[in-house]
Design a protein around this motif. Structure first.
Motif, PDB file in Angstrom:
ATOM      1  N   GLN A  64      -0.129  -1.639 -10.016  1.00 25.02           N
ATOM      2  CA  GLN A  64       0.782  -2.118  -8.980  1.00 25.02           C
ATOM      3  C   GLN A  64       1.076  -1.039  -7.930  1.00 25.02           C
ATOM      4  OE1 GLN A  64       4.431  -3.625 -10.579  1.00 25.02           O
ATOM      5  NE2 GLN A  64       5.225  -4.227  -8.593  1.00 25.02           N
ATOM      6  N   THR A  65       1.324   0.181  -8.341  1.00 27.33           N
ATOM      7  CA  THR A  65       1.628   1.258  -7.404  1.00 27.33           C
ATOM      8  C   THR A  65       0.445   1.520  -6.487  1.00 27.33           C
ATOM      9  OG1 THR A  65       3.110   2.265  -9.002  1.00 27.33           O
ATOM     10  CG2 THR A  65       2.339   3.671  -7.218  1.00 27.33           C
ATOM     11  N   TRP A  66      -0.776   1.531  -7.028  1.00 28.72           N
ATOM     12  CA  TRP A  66      -1.961   1.758  -6.205  1.00 28.72           C
ATOM     13  C   TRP A  66      -2.096   0.661  -5.147  1.00 28.72           C
ATOM     14  CZ3 TRP A  66      -5.065   2.277 -11.283  1.00 28.72           C
ATOM     15  CH2 TRP A  66      -4.802   3.517 -11.873  1.00 28.72           C
ATOM     16  N   LEU A 117       0.392  -1.291  -3.904  1.00 27.67           N
ATOM     17  CA  LEU A 117       1.477  -1.199  -2.936  1.00 27.67           C
ATOM     18  C   LEU A 117       1.321  -0.017  -1.989  1.00 27.67           C
ATOM     19  CD1 LEU A 117       4.488  -2.188  -5.207  1.00 27.67           C
ATOM     20  CD2 LEU A 117       3.346  -3.584  -3.481  1.00 27.67           C
ATOM     21  N   ASP A 118       0.663   1.055  -2.420  1.00 27.59           N
ATOM     22  CA  ASP A 118       0.437   2.227  -1.573  1.00 27.59           C
ATOM     23  C   ASP A 118      -0.752   2.057  -0.635  1.00 27.59           C
ATOM     24  OD1 ASP A 118       2.590   3.546  -2.639  1.00 27.59           O
ATOM     25  OD2 ASP A 118       1.410   4.789  -4.010  1.00 27.59           O
ATOM     26  N   PHE A 119      -1.538   1.012  -0.813  1.00 36.25           N
ATOM     27  CA  PHE A 119      -2.736   0.821   0.000  1.00 36.25           C
ATOM     28  C   PHE A 119      -2.340   0.383   1.408  1.00 36.25           C
ATOM     29  CE2 PHE A 119      -6.537  -1.505   1.434  1.00 36.25           C
ATOM     30  CZ  PHE A 119      -7.472  -0.493   1.253  1.00 36.25           C
ATOM     31  N   PRO A 120      -2.923   1.004   2.455  1.00 38.41           N
ATOM     32  CA  PRO A 120      -2.565   0.632   3.833  1.00 38.41           C
ATOM     33  C   PRO A 120      -3.062  -0.762   4.190  1.00 38.41           C
ATOM     34  CG  PRO A 120      -4.402   2.165   3.843  1.00 38.41           C
ATOM     35  CD  PRO A 120      -3.939   2.052   2.406  1.00 38.41           C
ATOM     36  N   GLU A 121      -2.219  -1.525   4.870  1.00 36.13           N
ATOM     37  CA  GLU A 121      -2.607  -2.871   5.276  1.00 36.13           C
ATOM     38  C   GLU A 121      -3.606  -2.848   6.419  1.00 36.13           C
ATOM     39  OE1 GLU A 121       0.688  -5.481   5.979  1.00 36.13           O
ATOM     40  OE2 GLU A 121       1.814  -4.612   4.329  1.00 36.13           O
TER      41      GLU A 121
END
Length: 128
Positions: A45-47, A49-53
């Motif tokens: 989940q953290t990976w 959520l940290d991914f740029p849109e």
């Protein structure tokens, strides 16, 4: 009370202390602190959520999860990130079900595809 706690810890130790192996063709990355979990998807989940849109390099994210043999396999592939030497990064986590519907991490790994170097294969080595 202390005796009950000690006995509970002794019985829990084999599940919590199982060896976690690095997958062949993969390198190690930061191993999650919790190796026995109720919800394995929370580990990625953290990976996610940290991914740029959006951003330079047209970033993309691919998440797959499925059963292979007796293991739950989660593969997260991130492509088009900010690093100009890496074209894609892949993280793989393999879990096996334990008692009380929990999942124990058994194997994990990290690999990448490089822009430079003349190969489009996955590698566990740093990109040039």
């Amino acid at each position: 009370m202390l005796r009950t706690l000690l006995i509970a810890c002794l019985f829990a130790t084999p599940v919590a202390a199982q060896d976690v192996t690095i997958l062949p063709g993969h390198s190690d990355f930061r191993l999650p602190e919790t190796r026995v979990v109720r919800h394995p998807m929370r580990e990625v989940q953290t990976w996610i959520l940290d991914f740029p849109e959006s951003g330079e390099g047209a970033p993309s994210l691919d998440l797959s999860a499925g059963i292979e043999g007796d293991r739950l396999v989660i593969v997260l592939t991130l492509a088009g990130g900010g690093d100009d030497s890496v074209s894609a990064v892949q993280r793989r986590l393999e879990y096996t079900e334990t008692i009380n519907r929990r999942w124990a991490l058994m194997a994990y790994g990290f690999r990448q595809k490089c822009f430079r170097g003349g190969s489009d294969d996955w590698t566990d080595q740093p990109c040039p």
